[in-house]
Design an enzyme around this catalytic site. Sequence first.
Site, PDB file in Angstrom:
ATOM      1  CG  ASN A   9       3.604 -68.322  49.727  1.00 44.14           C
ATOM      2  OD1 ASN A   9       2.700 -67.866  50.414  1.00 44.14           O
ATOM      3  ND2 ASN A   9       4.881 -68.243  50.083  1.00 44.14           N
ATOM      4  CE  LYS A  11       6.174 -65.076  48.948  1.00 47.35           C
ATOM      5  NZ  LYS A  11       7.517 -64.590  48.685  1.00 47.35           N
ATOM      6  CG  HIS A 101       8.403 -68.727  53.030  1.00 49.70           C
ATOM      7  ND1 HIS A 101       9.077 -67.531  52.951  1.00 49.70           N
ATOM      8  CD2 HIS A 101       8.037 -69.046  51.758  1.00 49.70           C
ATOM      9  CE1 HIS A 101       9.116 -67.137  51.676  1.00 49.70           C
ATOM     10  NE2 HIS A 101       8.490 -68.044  50.938  1.00 49.70           N
ATOM     11  CD  GLU A 103       8.614 -63.888  52.023  1.00 48.85           C
ATOM     12  OE1 GLU A 103       7.436 -64.164  52.294  1.00 48.85           O
ATOM     13  OE2 GLU A 103       9.011 -63.612  50.875  1.00 48.85           O
ATOM     14  CD  GLU A 156      10.377 -70.936  48.423  1.00 45.12           C
ATOM     15  OE1 GLU A 156       9.653 -70.693  47.466  1.00 45.12           O
ATOM     16  OE2 GLU A 156      10.235 -70.415  49.534  1.00 45.12           O
ATOM     17  N   GLY A 162      11.496 -63.477  45.170  1.00 49.14           N
ATOM     18  CA  GLY A 162      10.992 -62.142  44.847  1.00 49.14           C
ATOM     19  C   GLY A 162      11.968 -61.257  44.094  1.00 49.14           C
ATOM     20  CB  SER A 193      12.381 -65.477  40.500  1.00 47.43           C
ATOM     21  OG  SER A 193      12.638 -64.466  41.443  1.00 47.43           O
TER      22      SER A 193
HETATM   23  P1  PGA Z   1       8.511 -65.600  44.430  1.00 47.38           P
HETATM   24  O1  PGA Z   1       8.321 -66.197  45.894  1.00 47.38           O
HETATM   25  O2  PGA Z   1       7.906 -66.585  43.465  1.00 47.38           O
HETATM   26  O3  PGA Z   1       7.777 -64.298  44.444  1.00 47.38           O
HETATM   27  O4  PGA Z   1       9.976 -65.440  44.198  1.00 47.38           O
HETATM   28  C1  PGA Z   1       8.451 -67.562  46.148  1.00 47.38           C
HETATM   29  C2  PGA Z   1       8.281 -67.833  47.607  1.00 47.38           C
HETATM   30  O5  PGA Z   1       8.680 -67.012  48.433  1.00 47.38           O
HETATM   31  O6  PGA Z   1       7.734 -68.892  47.984  1.00 47.38           O
END
Ligand code: PGA
Length: 230
Positions: A9, A11, A101, A103, A156, A162, A193
């Site tokens: 992903n 983003k 997601h 976000e 998640e 993140g 992460s």
């Molecule tokens: P990350 O993000 O691996 O940077 O923690 C995962 C995600 O948001 O899908």
Amino acid sequence: MKKFFIVANWKSNKASGEINSWFQEISNLIRHDQISNIQRREIVICPSFPYLQLVHELIQKNQLSFKIGAQNISPFREGSYTGEVNTKQIKDLVKYVIVGHSERRNMFGEDNETINRKINQTIAAGLIPILCISDLSQIKDHIITVKSSKFAIAYEPLFAIGSGKADTPGNANKIATEIKKELGDIPVLYGGSVTSQNIKDFTSMESIDGALVGGSSLDPEEFSKIVEYA
Ligand code: PGA
């Protein structure tokens, strides 16, 4: 032996120059056989919308077996929805769509109704939703009608995204087991992460079928290690 899903992903990162370099580097790594077990991986690259076509071309050009996913989708069909991208516009390029997601839920105000519309649009187009949830209770908020590999869940937890602080593999496996109890044997990914250092801890868990990888997917060398170690 089970096939693991490794979903990158990206983003809102990477423009065309960086995407070209990423593919050049990952293709070299693969050509040098550093990813030996690639056949047992469903590798899915999720760039921003403007680059779906470019990623498609680079996959072809480099003869990679990668699939493509969208990071989002319109909750509606084509029509007067300014700024939206609908399934008809991308269904020849992608196999998967990330939906819900955290976000999008938290920063763009997506509620359950919107997410369910997106799930419906995705399924109606013959694409596979990767529905993100941050805890088990969210399962019941969503329409999950299609069994087996036509639907995937990414667990998640919010604290792990993140942050550099992943969930414990044991807890992620417990949640993944519960998800499968509710929904049947659909692929359940862990996200938050994930790195080349911890990927194996997750994929060695019985109920975990792969990972949704954000930050660590941006660097081709790190991503190739994640694919290799999964
Ligand atoms: P990350 O993000 O691996 O940077 O923690 C995962 C995600 O948001 O899908």
